[in-house]
Motif scaffolding. Structure first.
Motif, short mmCIF file in Angstrom:
data_model
loop_
_atom_site.label_atom_id
_atom_site.label_comp_id
_atom_site.label_asym_id
_atom_site.label_seq_id
_atom_site.Cartn_x
_atom_site.Cartn_y
_atom_site.Cartn_z
N GLN A 308 0.83 -1.20 0.00
CA GLN A 308 0.00 0.00 0.00
C GLN A 308 0.87 1.25 0.00
OE1 GLN A 308 -3.60 0.01 2.44
NE2 GLN A 308 -3.11 -2.07 3.12
N GLY A 309 0.39 2.26 -0.72
CA GLY A 309 1.10 3.54 -0.78
C GLY A 309 0.09 4.64 -1.06
N GLU A 310 0.54 5.68 -1.78
CA GLU A 310 -0.36 6.77 -2.12
C GLU A 310 0.07 7.43 -3.42
OE1 GLU A 310 1.14 10.75 0.04
OE2 GLU A 310 0.41 9.21 1.44
N VAL A 311 -0.84 8.19 -4.01
CA VAL A 311 -0.53 8.98 -5.19
C VAL A 311 0.25 10.21 -4.75
CG1 VAL A 311 -1.47 10.30 -7.13
CG2 VAL A 311 -2.60 8.18 -6.38
N VAL A 312 1.45 10.44 -5.34
CA VAL A 312 2.27 11.58 -4.93
C VAL A 312 2.30 12.68 -5.98
CG1 VAL A 312 3.69 10.13 -3.44
CG2 VAL A 312 4.40 10.55 -5.81
N GLY A 313 1.79 12.41 -7.18
CA GLY A 313 1.78 13.44 -8.20
C GLY A 313 1.34 12.88 -9.54
N PHE A 314 1.19 13.79 -10.52
CA PHE A 314 0.80 13.41 -11.87
C PHE A 314 1.80 13.97 -12.86
CE2 PHE A 314 -3.04 13.16 -9.39
CZ PHE A 314 -3.68 12.03 -9.88
N VAL A 315 2.00 13.27 -13.96
CA VAL A 315 2.94 13.73 -14.98
C VAL A 315 2.48 15.09 -15.51
CG1 VAL A 315 3.93 13.26 -17.25
CG2 VAL A 315 3.65 11.40 -15.59
N GLY A 322 -8.17 11.00 -16.41
CA GLY A 322 -8.89 9.91 -17.03
C GLY A 322 -7.95 8.86 -17.59
N PRO A 323 -8.50 7.87 -18.28
CA PRO A 323 -7.67 6.82 -18.87
C PRO A 323 -6.58 7.39 -19.77
CG PRO A 323 -9.98 6.21 -18.95
CD PRO A 323 -9.94 7.64 -18.49
N SER A 324 -5.41 6.78 -19.70
CA SER A 324 -4.18 7.12 -20.42
C SER A 324 -3.35 8.18 -19.71
CB SER A 324 -4.44 7.54 -21.87
OG SER A 324 -4.84 8.88 -21.95
N ASP A 325 -3.90 8.91 -18.71
CA ASP A 325 -3.08 9.82 -17.93
C ASP A 325 -2.12 9.01 -17.07
OD1 ASP A 325 -4.19 12.16 -18.92
OD2 ASP A 325 -5.78 12.18 -17.43
N ALA A 326 -1.02 9.64 -16.63
CA ALA A 326 -0.01 8.94 -15.85
C ALA A 326 0.20 9.64 -14.51
CB ALA A 326 1.31 8.88 -16.61
N VAL A 373 9.41 1.55 -12.82
CA VAL A 373 9.64 1.35 -11.39
C VAL A 373 11.00 1.91 -11.01
CG1 VAL A 373 9.88 -0.33 -9.54
CG2 VAL A 373 8.21 -0.72 -11.35
N GLY A 374 11.02 2.78 -10.00
CA GLY A 374 12.25 3.25 -9.40
C GLY A 374 12.45 2.58 -8.05
N GLU A 375 13.46 3.02 -7.32
CA GLU A 375 13.72 2.40 -6.02
C GLU A 375 12.62 2.72 -5.02
OE1 GLU A 375 15.62 -0.13 -3.50
OE2 GLU A 375 16.01 0.25 -5.62
N ARG A 376 12.17 3.99 -5.00
CA ARG A 376 11.15 4.39 -4.02
C ARG A 376 9.81 4.73 -4.64
NH1 ARG A 376 11.74 8.96 -0.69
NH2 ARG A 376 12.50 10.08 -2.51
N THR A 377 9.78 4.96 -5.95
CA THR A 377 8.55 5.41 -6.60
C THR A 377 8.28 4.60 -7.86
OG1 THR A 377 9.71 7.09 -7.89
CG2 THR A 377 8.81 7.76 -5.75
N GLY A 378 7.06 4.67 -8.35
CA GLY A 378 6.68 4.02 -9.59
C GLY A 378 5.81 4.96 -10.42
N THR A 379 5.83 4.76 -11.74
CA THR A 379 4.95 5.50 -12.65
C THR A 379 3.85 4.56 -13.09
OG1 THR A 379 6.87 6.73 -13.45
CG2 THR A 379 4.83 6.91 -14.72
N VAL A 380 2.61 5.02 -12.98
CA VAL A 380 1.46 4.18 -13.34
C VAL A 380 0.63 4.87 -14.41
CG1 VAL A 380 1.33 3.07 -11.08
CG2 VAL A 380 0.04 5.17 -11.49
N ARG A 381 0.02 4.05 -15.26
CA ARG A 381 -0.93 4.53 -16.27
C ARG A 381 -2.34 4.27 -15.76
NH1 ARG A 381 0.58 7.66 -20.10
NH2 ARG A 381 2.19 6.21 -20.80
N ILE A 382 -3.22 5.24 -15.89
CA ILE A 382 -4.61 5.08 -15.45
C ILE A 382 -5.36 4.26 -16.48
CG2 ILE A 382 -6.75 6.28 -14.84
CD1 ILE A 382 -4.99 8.70 -14.09
N LEU A 383 -5.91 3.13 -16.05
CA LEU A 383 -6.66 2.26 -16.94
C LEU A 383 -8.15 2.58 -16.94
CD1 LEU A 383 -5.05 -1.21 -16.14
CD2 LEU A 383 -4.43 0.38 -17.96
N ARG A 384 -8.68 2.90 -15.76
CA ARG A 384 -10.13 3.11 -15.63
C ARG A 384 -10.37 4.05 -14.46
NH1 ARG A 384 -11.56 -1.79 -14.46
NH2 ARG A 384 -11.41 -2.45 -16.64
#
Length: 403
Positions: A308-315, A322-326, A373-384
């Protein structure tokens, strides 16, 4: 902070600052031309042979259309226009001139379905938008029927007609190399190992430097050397732009292009743009690219009690996502996160406003897929997205992991 980042300002006569050369607008055209005199032919992608028309979906050009717009329409990425141009060079005289009623091939797309399929022997996949793979079994029956294998009987059974065998669906990795390479990540900008910096874009068609304009695929660039060890001819580099800071987590590193080193001189090196994700201008930094990991041809599997973690920001910051945002999350390799994993962002349980003695259960807000994936953070794509509540600070939890 790395010298290559500090020295992006004035472009004057060649100066040596430690291990970084700064070469400005006064560079002689002969020096830039010499950088590419020995460029290997393999640095550029081969064009389609004369009279040979690649497979793909047909498109009839309508008034006002351009290759840029067609790439945006079919690939959701206008910078992929050279893919369409190269597939149709047998009939197009110039990438800038296409005419109404011309029938173009859109490579990598099914003939009628518009479903993107793999090229050059890769596993068949389907994509919706840019890089969001779906499984073959999710395709419409018309598209799946293209996978049929037909066997004809011989001898006494000839009159019985053919036997049709439907090929078993093939599962592709949920993340493709192009999406991985084009996706931003968070990093300490002072710790970047910069191997070079763009000092000029030589346009071989015009014979002049385009310092104020963006380069394009197959353009040739001149780069100064950075503080990190110099690359060799044939090495690949990733051009990046350092973006805004997300406090406590680092700066956003935006990939702009993939380069192939074509030549080396004492003060500068030459490289060819092989893939492009954004604007390529003087001052862009060159890094050694992170290799794309080999992912299994499998879908992520459900897990319980995921990290578990949290959203820390958006690209890209905007009012609604919405979908396709990161987005960026506070989970990385240190937490067992892997490319292809899926998460949910959710509103945690909370008291009912009218009656504080009752709690509302957690409410899912969005489904996410890990792209980098980085050591402390990850980048995710919004699917839905199921709620407009997706925002910084919302908790996330891993619900599916790659095998």
């Amino acid at each position: 902070m790395n010298r290559a980042i500090r020295n992006q300002s004035s472009l004057a006569t060649p100066q040596h600052d430690g291990s970084t050369w700064r070469i400005g607008g006064g560079v002689a055209a002969a020096l830039l031309a010499a950088l590419f005199a020995t460029a290997p032919a393999a640095a550029q992608e081969p064009a389609a042979a004369a009279g040979e028309r690649p497979a793909g979906r047909g498109h009839v050009v309508r008034p006002g259309e351009t290759l840029w717009e067609l790439a945006r329409q079919y690939y959701n990425d206008p910078y992929r226009w050279p893919v369409i141009y190269e597939a149709n060079r047998w009939m197009l005289r110039s990438p800038h001139l296409i005419y109404p009623d011309e029938r173009l091939v859109i490579p990598g797309l099914g003939p009628e379905t518009g479903v993107e399929v793999a090229l050059e022997g890769e596993l068949p996949i389907a994509q919706v938008g840019f890089g969001r793979a779906i499984q073959r079994e999710e395709l419409a029956g018309e598209a799946a029927a293209q996978a049929r294998t037909r066997f004809y009987r011989t001898g006494a059974d000839q009159g019985a007609g053919p036997t049709l065998l439907i090929a078993a669906p093939e599962v592709a990795p949920p993340v493709q190399a192009d999406e991985f390479q084009a996706t931003a990540w968070l990093a300490d900008s002072a710790a970047l190992e910069v191997v070079g910096q763009v000092i000029g874009v030589l346009d071989p068609r015009a014979g002049k430097s385009k310092l104020s304009e963006s380069a394009h695929p197959f353009d040739r660039l001149a780069l100064s050397y950075g503080a990190a060890p110099a690359p060799q001819v044939g090495d690949r580099l990733v051009l990046v732009r350092v973006g805004r800071e997300i406090p406590g987590w680092g700066r956003i590193i935006h990939p702009q292009a993939i380069l192939t080193v074509a030549s080396r001189q004492a003060q500068a090196m030459g490289a060819v743009v092989s893939k492009q994700f954004g604007e390529v201008k003087a001052g862009s930094l060159a890094l050694s690219p992170e290799p794309f990991p080999e992912l299994p041809n499998a879908a992520p599997q459900p897990v319980e009690d995921g990290a578990q973690g949290e959203v820390v920001g958006f690209v890209v910051e905007q009012p609604l996502y919405g979908p396709s945002d990161a987005a960026f999350i506070s989970l990385g390799r240190a937490h067992g996160l892997a490319i292809g994993d899926e998460l949910i962002a959710y509103i945690p349980e909370r008291p009912v406003e009218a009656d504080g003695s009752h709690l509302m259960p957690p409410e899912p807000v969005a489904r996410l897929r890990v792209i980098r994936v980085g050591e402390r953070t990850g980048t995710v794509r919004i699917l839905r997205v199921t709620s407009a509540a997706l925002a910084v600070g919302l908790p996330v939890r891993v619900i599916r992991k790659m095998p």
